[in-house]
Structures are given as C-alpha cells and as structure tokens.
Design a protein around this motif. Structure first.
Motif, PDB file in Angstrom:
ATOM      1  N   PRO A 373       8.788  23.786  29.300  1.00  0.00           N
ATOM      2  CA  PRO A 373       9.988  24.524  28.892  1.00  0.00           C
ATOM      3  C   PRO A 373      10.937  23.614  28.104  1.00  0.00           C
ATOM      4  O   PRO A 373      10.951  22.404  28.302  1.00  0.00           O
ATOM      5  N   ASN A 374      11.687  24.226  27.212  1.00  0.00           N
ATOM      6  CA  ASN A 374      12.691  23.477  26.460  1.00  0.00           C
ATOM      7  C   ASN A 374      13.980  23.472  27.285  1.00  0.00           C
ATOM      8  O   ASN A 374      14.779  24.406  27.248  1.00  0.00           O
ATOM      9  N   ARG A 375      14.166  22.415  28.053  1.00  0.00           N
ATOM     10  CA  ARG A 375      15.251  22.382  29.039  1.00  0.00           C
ATOM     11  C   ARG A 375      16.636  22.393  28.405  1.00  0.00           C
ATOM     12  O   ARG A 375      17.578  22.987  28.935  1.00  0.00           O
ATOM     13  N   GLU A 376      16.744  21.733  27.256  1.00  0.00           N
ATOM     14  CA  GLU A 376      18.038  21.668  26.588  1.00  0.00           C
ATOM     15  C   GLU A 376      18.451  23.083  26.138  1.00  0.00           C
ATOM     16  O   GLU A 376      19.580  23.520  26.385  1.00  0.00           O
ATOM     17  N   ALA A 377      17.491  23.800  25.550  1.00  0.00           N
ATOM     18  CA  ALA A 377      17.787  25.168  25.102  1.00  0.00           C
ATOM     19  C   ALA A 377      18.094  26.080  26.293  1.00  0.00           C
ATOM     20  O   ALA A 377      19.000  26.909  26.238  1.00  0.00           O
ATOM     21  N   LEU A 378      17.337  25.918  27.378  1.00  0.00           N
ATOM     22  CA  LEU A 378      17.577  26.749  28.562  1.00  0.00           C
ATOM     23  C   LEU A 378      18.963  26.468  29.133  1.00  0.00           C
ATOM     24  O   LEU A 378      19.645  27.373  29.608  1.00  0.00           O
ATOM     25  N   GLY A 379      19.395  25.208  29.075  1.00  0.00           N
ATOM     26  CA  GLY A 379      20.732  24.844  29.554  1.00  0.00           C
ATOM     27  C   GLY A 379      21.817  25.597  28.800  1.00  0.00           C
ATOM     28  O   GLY A 379      22.815  26.030  29.386  1.00  0.00           O
ATOM     29  N   HIS A 380      21.601  25.779  27.491  1.00  0.00           N
ATOM     30  CA  HIS A 380      22.610  26.470  26.677  1.00  0.00           C
ATOM     31  C   HIS A 380      22.729  27.951  27.005  1.00  0.00           C
ATOM     32  O   HIS A 380      23.713  28.583  26.630  1.00  0.00           O
ATOM     33  N   LEU A 381      21.738  28.514  27.689  1.00  0.00           N
ATOM     34  CA  LEU A 381      21.844  29.932  28.067  1.00  0.00           C
ATOM     35  C   LEU A 381      23.006  30.152  29.033  1.00  0.00           C
ATOM     36  O   LEU A 381      23.478  31.279  29.200  1.00  0.00           O
ATOM     37  N   SER A 382      23.468  29.052  29.654  1.00  0.00           N
ATOM     38  CA  SER A 382      24.605  29.191  30.574  1.00  0.00           C
ATOM     39  C   SER A 382      25.942  28.948  29.875  1.00  0.00           C
ATOM     40  O   SER A 382      26.985  28.902  30.526  1.00  0.00           O
TER      41      SER A 382
END
Lengths: 476, 93
Positions: A373-382
């Motif tokens: 998973p692209n963790r940085e991108a997933l972090g931005h979902l918040s």
C-alpha cells in the motif's frame, strides 16, 4: 512450569506447537477464537456442523487435525494473552504469560514463548470510516465463513489487496449485490506479471483459486475499477454509500469525486502484523513497508532479540499461510532443541521446513511487491477537517496537526500519542498508529519509519481488574 | 447496514436480551453475529454520540464491545450467545 507457551493457533502457532510437542515438549497454546485455525481457517461452531474451508491449502486439514489431537498440547480457547511478565530470581529470569478469559485470569510460567499472533486488516482513516456499515474485508469474510451471516445487502469493496476479489466472490455466492470493487492501484505491469509467473510453481493452486474468483466476479457483471480510491463513507448515522475518486500511479487524487451507493463498505488494503505482545515483551522491531509495516526482528531460528522468546508467522512480516506454517515449524524445532529435546530426524525436519520457507518466500515476495500500500497517500485520506484518526479516544486529524504545530519538538508517533491521547483507548493504538505516524512524518518531512511506533504495555488488550486479582494463583 | 443469516445448519435457538429487548439467536453464534443479524443500530455509543458497529470481527478493534451480565468491555465478536444473557450497549465515558 510448561516448556512452551504459544500465543495464537493459526498456521504459525499450530505448526510451532506441533513441532515442539512432537519433540516431547509440554505445550500450552492461547487463542482468542473458539477453535484452532487462525483467521484464515476460521470454522463454523460445532452446533453449525463445525465445517471449515481450507482450500487452496492442502496441508491445512492434516495440520489442524494433528494439532487438535496431540496429547502434549493443551489449548486455552477464547483466551487473551495480555502480557509477558518476567520474574527475576537472582540471575535467573522466569517468563510468565498473563492470560485472561471469561472465567478469570491466570499466569502461566513458561521456559519458552512463541508469539504467533498473526495480522489484522490495515486500518485506513478517512471521513466517515467510523460509521456503522464500514468494516474490514476480513470482518465480512469471517462473519460469512464462521457465522454464516452476510453483513450487508449492497456492498462496496475498496482497497488494494487481491483478497477483495476473493471476498467479493464469496459475498456474491451468499446472495449479496456488489455495487463496485475499487482498486487504488492499476493493473499489474508486465514485469510484475513475469515475476508472478516465475514464483508460481508450487503455488499454482493459490493463483488458480484467485483467478477463478476474479473470473466469477467479472462474469457476474460486477464493476471493477482500478486507480480508484475511496475518500469518504457517506450517509447519516449509517453508511448509505461511498465517495470514490480517480488517482494517479502514486495514489494521488486526479479526478472529481463520484458517489456510489451501498449499505456496507469493506476495506482491504492488506495487513498489519499484530506485534503488540512482541513490543511489550521488548522484542526489537524493524520497519518494512512491504512486509506490513513494523515487524519483529528474528534470527534464522525465529528467535527474537528478547531472551527465550521466539516469533513466527505474520509478526515477522506478512507473508501468508504457507510461510507462516514454515516459520512456525522451524521455530518449534529450534525451541525443542534449545531445551534439549530434539527429534531423532531433527536435521531432516529442519531442512524440509527451510525448503518450504524458501519456496513460500518466493511467492510471498511477489505478492508483497505487487500489493504494497502507498502509506503516504493513505495518510492523506485523513486530511479533511474533522476526520477521526483515533476511533477510541476520538482524536481528529485537525487536533493532531494543531498539537504538532504547537509542539515542534514532537517528531515521533509515540510522542504524538502522549500529547493527544491518540492510541490510548481500548484498541491500544492498533487502528490509529499508521495514520498518526504518516501525519507526523508529513508534518516533519521525515520518512514514516522514522516516526517510529507506539510502545505497548501490559495489558496489551483491556482485561477486567478481577483478572489481576487472580494472577497470584499461577498454574504449574 | 442490513445483515442477514444465510441458509445454513445452525444450533438450537437461544434467547437473550439486548438493552432490555429480546433477541433470538442460535447456539454457537457470537453476540456480534446475533446482534448484527438482529439489525441492531449501535453496539456502542462513542463519547461524541456516534453509533458504533463492529469493524474487524476478530478481537482487535474493540468497536464491538458491549456489557455482558455486568461485565464491561466484552468484545461481542469473541463471546458466544447463551440463553438468558443480558447484554447492554457500551456507552463510552
């Protein structure tokens, strides 16, 4: 005192316990479920017929049957190992596992401990993810396979892991309607397909099973989209739909949002190793995003850096059931050897387990590389205002960012936890650690790994105070 | 979210209470599965008043916790139903 306490009765725990028991060790296994098998082989209750699906893993029925039948293995089901405690008597250190069950608590002294706690669906925080109707894909699967309950009627699946297709197939067969399956990543590239094919020998059945599931889903006319990410769960008190948006190969939003309807939104971005007990016991950790994030460091025997504590399966890196079984067996054999109880054909058994390990390793490496998973991108979902990060303590991304601005010296997830209480609720940070770490990393311009991890303390899961009262009475 | 039991062999029926209302379930079901199948709107209420239902169904998230016969913070996905059990919603404090 028992020779070995194993925590977890999934593929790694069962294989480890069995290998040690077959060498003559007395083994106690602690598991939260009602039967052996782990999440992957969850079965229906006895009163439902006790059936279980083990395809495509041909070795599973035999492993479970031998584990269940071995006279040297005692299993405490519906029991939670909430901490590893050390008694120091002079220079000697005695290990104890604290166990809590509905009937009370006990402290089990052990010569060796094998932590085989598995993994859980990677949590991703975004607006609306606390709403009733948002579940992990694993939750819907286990409800279906072990309880014969279909969690929703109209289902949206979103994430990046191939498990989404297998789950979708199972949900369709159970009578669900699927609105859309949204994959954040694109189709596998030619180079990835090549790597997958070269790893396929020996794992053909797993590929075939996934392929058949995908074909059935597509043949039912289900909409499957790629480079599409879920940005919000919509609805009032409960989910009535989800907002989806197009993303580029780095999972950054490039298109407008559109809304799909459904009463159940299932998330499947892969898995996080369950390492709270290992952390609490003082095992050294290592960051490896492909292997699921924070993993436990072990040597080739699967001994951790904490004396007499071994770790096998997903906590050493998420790699699937085959590799977990191989790791568990290697750990079990070495544990027996360290207590002076080797089997007569010990070297042969070890060689065989190592062959299984390298074979499964080739396969899991492909899966890990393809579906990281692209963790940085997933972090931005918040990022959106008011998005809940910590579900237990209700810490939102805005208050986390405010704390980071007010305290420029905070540069770790753990320090942010102490300042904001994110991670201090009943789940003990399992569901917000990743989001907190990525937000800290983004704010400080550092790598997610450098934001570190939440420390874990006894009890790693909440237990009643009455459990503590009973800890004085140890079993022998 | 509208959950349902799919056709399958199940254990004999048992009856328990959720917030005072009777819930019919089957022996072998977890409290979580039985409450979901009964379409209960909230297993718990977060401090901000939001309703919660299970997220993980495997004992890690604690979103499904309820009080069972006075015992607080019981993960309903890990507790089997039994006749006469008194279950109440979790109210975060």
């Amino acid at each position: 005192m028992v020779d070995l306490v194993v925590i977890g009765a999934g593929p790694a725990g069962m294989a480890g316990a069995l290998a040690a028991a077959e060498c003559g060790l007395e083994v106690v296994v602690v598991d939260e479920q009602a039967a052996a098998g782990g999440q992957i082989f969850r079965r229906t209750p006895e009163s439902f017929g006790g059936s279980r699906a083990t395809r495509p893993y041909r070795w599973a029925p035999d492993l479970i049957a031998r584990f269940d039948a071995h006279p040297n293995i005692r299993v405490l089901y519906r029991s939670t190992a909430f901490g590893i405690m050390r008694d120091r008597e002079g220079s000697a250190v005695r290990l104890n596992v604290g166990v809590s069950a509905a009937t009370g608590g006990e402290l089990i002294p052990a010569k060796r401990i094998l932590i085989a706690t598995g993994s859980y669906d990677l949590p991703v925080a975004f607006p609306g993810w606390t709403k009733p109707g948002v579940m992990t894909v694993g939750a819907a699967q286990t409800l279906l396979k072990s309880q014969k309950v279909l969690a929703g009627r109209r289902v949206i699946l979103a994430g990046s892991h191939p498990l989404l297709l297998i789950a979708a197939d199972q949900l369709l067969q159970a009578g669900a309607e699927i609105t859309e399956i949204a994959f954040a990543r694109g189709l596998p590239r030619a180079s990835e397909m090549g790597a997958a094919l070269s790893a396929a020998p020996g794992h053909f059945e797993i590929f075939a099973e996934a392929g058949r599931a995908a074909a059935r889903v597509v043949s039912r006319g289900v909409k499957v989209t790629t480079r599409t990410i879920v940005t919000a769960a919509t609805g009032g008190a409960a989910v009535t739909g989800a907002r989806l948006t197009q993303v580029d190969p780095a999972w950054h939003r490039v298109g407008p949002e559109r809304e799909v309807s459904g009463d159940l939104l299932l998330l499947g971005y892969g898995f996080s190793p369950a390492t709270d007990l290992a952390r609490q016991a003082g095992c050294e950790m290592r960051w490896n995003s492909r292997l699921g994030g924070w993993t436990v460091v072990t040597d080739e025997r699967f001994a951790s850096t904490a004396a007499d504590i071994f770790v096998a399966g997903e906590p050493t890196g998420v790699a699937g059931a085959e590799q977990s079984r191989a790791e568990g067996r290697i750990a079990g054999l070495h544990i027996a050897e360290s207590l002076g109880s080797s089997a007569s054909d010990h070297p042969r058994l070890l060689r065989r387990a190592h062959r299984a390990l390298s074979s499964s390793g080739r396969f899991s490496a492909v899966v890990q590389a393809m579906f990281e998973p692209n963790r940085e991108a997933l972090g931005h979902l918040s990022d959106p205002e008011g998005t809940t990060v910590c579900r237990c303590e209700l810490v939102d991304s805005g208050s986390l960012d405010t704390a980071l601005r007010a305290n420029p010296f905070i540069s770790t997830a753990n320090a942010a936890k102490l300042e904001c209480r994110s991670g201090m609720g009943p789940c003990q940070g399992r569901y917000c650690e990743g989001t907190v770490a990525t937000r800290v990393a983004a704010a400080r311009g550092i790598a997610v790994a450098d934001a570190g991890y939440f420390t874990a303390h006894v009890p790693v899961k909440p237990v009643p105070l009455s459990t503590y009262r009973m800890l004085g009475s140890t079993s022998d | 979210m509208s959950a349902s039991r799919i056709p399958a062999q199940r254990g004999p029926t048992v009856e328990f209470e959720f917030d005072g209302d009777p819930v019919v379930a089957h022996e072998g079901e977890t409290v979580a599965a039985a409450l979901l199948a009964a379409n209960v709107a909230a297993f718990g209420i977060a401090r901000n008043g939001e309703p919660r239902l299970p997220l993980c169904n495997m004992g890690t998230c604690f979103d499904c916790v309820v009080t069972v016969d006075g015992e607080p913070l019981v993960r309903s996905c890990l507790r089997d139903v039994c006749d006469g059990m008194r279950v109440t919603r979790n109210e975060a404090s």
